[in-house]
Scaffold this motif. Sequence first.
Motif, short mmCIF file in Angstrom:
data_model
loop_
_atom_site.label_atom_id
_atom_site.label_comp_id
_atom_site.label_asym_id
_atom_site.label_seq_id
_atom_site.Cartn_x
_atom_site.Cartn_y
_atom_site.Cartn_z
N ARG A 159 1.48 -1.73 0.03
CA ARG A 159 -0.26 -0.18 -0.09
C ARG A 159 0.65 1.11 -0.04
NH1 ARG A 159 -4.55 -0.36 4.67
NH2 ARG A 159 -4.83 -1.81 3.05
N SER A 160 0.21 2.14 -0.67
CA SER A 160 1.12 3.52 -0.83
C SER A 160 0.24 5.07 -0.09
CB SER A 160 1.55 4.32 -1.83
OG SER A 160 1.46 5.14 -2.20
N SER A 161 0.92 5.60 0.78
CA SER A 161 0.26 6.02 1.84
C SER A 161 1.49 7.13 2.89
CB SER A 161 -1.02 5.29 2.86
OG SER A 161 0.19 4.51 4.01
N GLU A 162 0.36 7.96 3.40
CA GLU A 162 1.59 9.38 4.09
C GLU A 162 1.85 8.33 5.37
OE1 GLU A 162 0.40 13.14 3.75
OE2 GLU A 162 -0.14 12.92 2.88
N LYS A 163 0.90 7.35 5.81
CA LYS A 163 1.54 6.52 7.24
C LYS A 163 0.46 5.25 6.71
CE LYS A 163 -1.80 9.36 9.81
NZ LYS A 163 -1.61 10.32 10.98
N MET A 164 1.46 4.81 8.25
CA MET A 164 -0.01 3.44 8.28
C MET A 164 -0.56 4.11 9.40
SD MET A 164 2.93 0.54 9.62
CE MET A 164 3.41 1.16 10.98
N GLU A 165 -2.23 3.79 8.27
CA GLU A 165 -3.65 4.53 8.67
C GLU A 165 -4.49 3.17 9.14
OE1 GLU A 165 -4.66 6.90 5.57
OE2 GLU A 165 -3.66 8.12 5.75
N GLY A 166 -4.75 3.50 9.97
CA GLY A 166 -5.96 2.22 11.10
C GLY A 166 -5.22 1.55 11.78
N GLY A 167 -5.43 1.48 12.90
CA GLY A 167 -5.44 0.71 14.21
C GLY A 167 -4.82 -1.54 13.86
N GLY A 168 -3.71 -1.19 14.73
CA GLY A 168 -3.22 -2.43 14.33
C GLY A 168 -2.68 -2.67 13.31
N LEU A 169 -2.94 -2.31 12.74
CA LEU A 169 -1.43 -2.05 11.78
C LEU A 169 0.39 -2.25 11.81
CD1 LEU A 169 -3.46 -0.16 8.70
CD2 LEU A 169 -3.53 -2.28 9.18
N VAL A 170 0.50 -3.96 11.78
CA VAL A 170 1.82 -3.53 11.09
C VAL A 170 2.95 -3.50 10.36
CG1 VAL A 170 2.55 -4.33 13.87
CG2 VAL A 170 1.82 -5.65 12.03
N GLY A 171 3.79 -2.80 9.60
CA GLY A 171 4.30 -3.31 8.61
C GLY A 171 6.10 -2.59 8.88
N ARG A 172 6.25 -2.68 7.58
CA ARG A 172 7.70 -1.97 7.03
C ARG A 172 7.52 -1.01 5.77
NH1 ARG A 172 10.57 -8.10 6.87
NH2 ARG A 172 9.77 -8.79 8.61
N ARG A 173 8.55 -0.44 6.04
CA ARG A 173 8.10 0.89 5.27
C ARG A 173 9.44 -0.03 3.87
NH1 ARG A 173 10.81 5.31 2.13
NH2 ARG A 173 12.93 5.03 3.59
N LEU A 174 9.43 0.49 2.52
CA LEU A 174 9.82 -0.11 1.46
C LEU A 174 10.65 0.47 0.86
CD1 LEU A 174 7.64 -2.73 0.26
CD2 LEU A 174 9.59 -3.22 1.04
N VAL A 175 9.66 1.23 0.37
CA VAL A 175 10.42 2.69 -0.16
C VAL A 175 9.44 3.80 -0.54
CG1 VAL A 175 9.75 2.05 -2.84
CG2 VAL A 175 12.09 3.28 -2.57
N ALA A 176 9.77 5.38 -1.05
CA ALA A 176 8.93 6.50 -1.01
C ALA A 176 8.34 6.40 -2.55
CB ALA A 176 9.93 7.97 -0.62
N ASP A 177 6.76 6.77 -2.29
CA ASP A 177 6.37 6.51 -3.96
C ASP A 177 6.40 7.38 -4.80
OD1 ASP A 177 4.56 5.07 -4.81
OD2 ASP A 177 2.70 5.15 -3.91
#
Length: 315
Positions: A159-177
């Motif tokens: 997913r492309s977004s400014e930040k991780m939006e939504g409760g309970g989300l976990v993840g890793r940033r890959l690259v600037a979109d």
Amino acid sequence: MVSGPATSYVLDMQRDADWNDWRAFLAVARSGSTLSAARAMRVSQTTVARRIACLEEALGLGLFERRSAGYALTAAGGALVARAEAVEAAALAAQAQARAAGRSLSGTVRITAEEIFSTALLAPHLLELHETYPEVRIEIDNTIGLRDLAAGEADIALRSSEKMEGGGLVGRRLVADNWTLYCSRSYAERHGVPGSIPGLRAHTLVGGGGGQLAREYGEWIEQAGLADRVTVEQGSATGLLSAVQTGLGIAVLPCVVADALPDIIRCLPPMAERRQMWLLTHERVRHQPAVRAVIDFLYERLSAHVRNLQLRVAA
């Protein structure tokens, strides 16, 4: 887990280049040509040549002499063959171990991603993913709108977004979109490449893209006074890519996709962008073995893709 000197050298090599670059190095060293290496690796000859060039750039060494009869190892290249083979043996052992473990994993993992990212970034790795985890079934959802991971609408999101939006989300940033305008090399040969936004008035634009992209791209076209230069509207970002590749005109595309395509060239520097590309899941499913295995697999492959792009753009 594989241990010992070979493993430590794997880490050293990974700091300098992607393992696939070293695979290409060994294939060319063994066959003496990029064509034979490409056949052995089941990729294009251009891909092999590009990987060799990226590896030489990363190491700051000339590994081969390009001759009319083929590729001949330099002294520096020859000195690396044995160490590269040790890394290959470690990598193959690790792969075999992972596949053995993968046979014990099963279930369905649902991945949501925009179609252009699914096609360009995920699809090239699905065969290896299946071979590694043959009992894991992958479902890919290309819906433009965001799927609710908390509600169980998908297990993993690219997913492309400014930040991780939504409760309970976990993840890793890959690259600037980042996105910018691209055209095909055939288009550039016929019409040239615009060097500025005003210069776009002499060119053909392709609009659309679907969803939020279509709105933002459309607003940019209007603000730049270029609405009359749009001759075709596409309903998806994949449609924009197809239009550019056929030489129809210039369109906005994601850099993480377009910069990897040899027949596509940038027209302008990337537009200012705050969005990041994330690989996300939800804390509810993050520890499920199949989800964990798939997200780790994808992160490793996509991170390697990003590293290769950065080397290519910097060259």
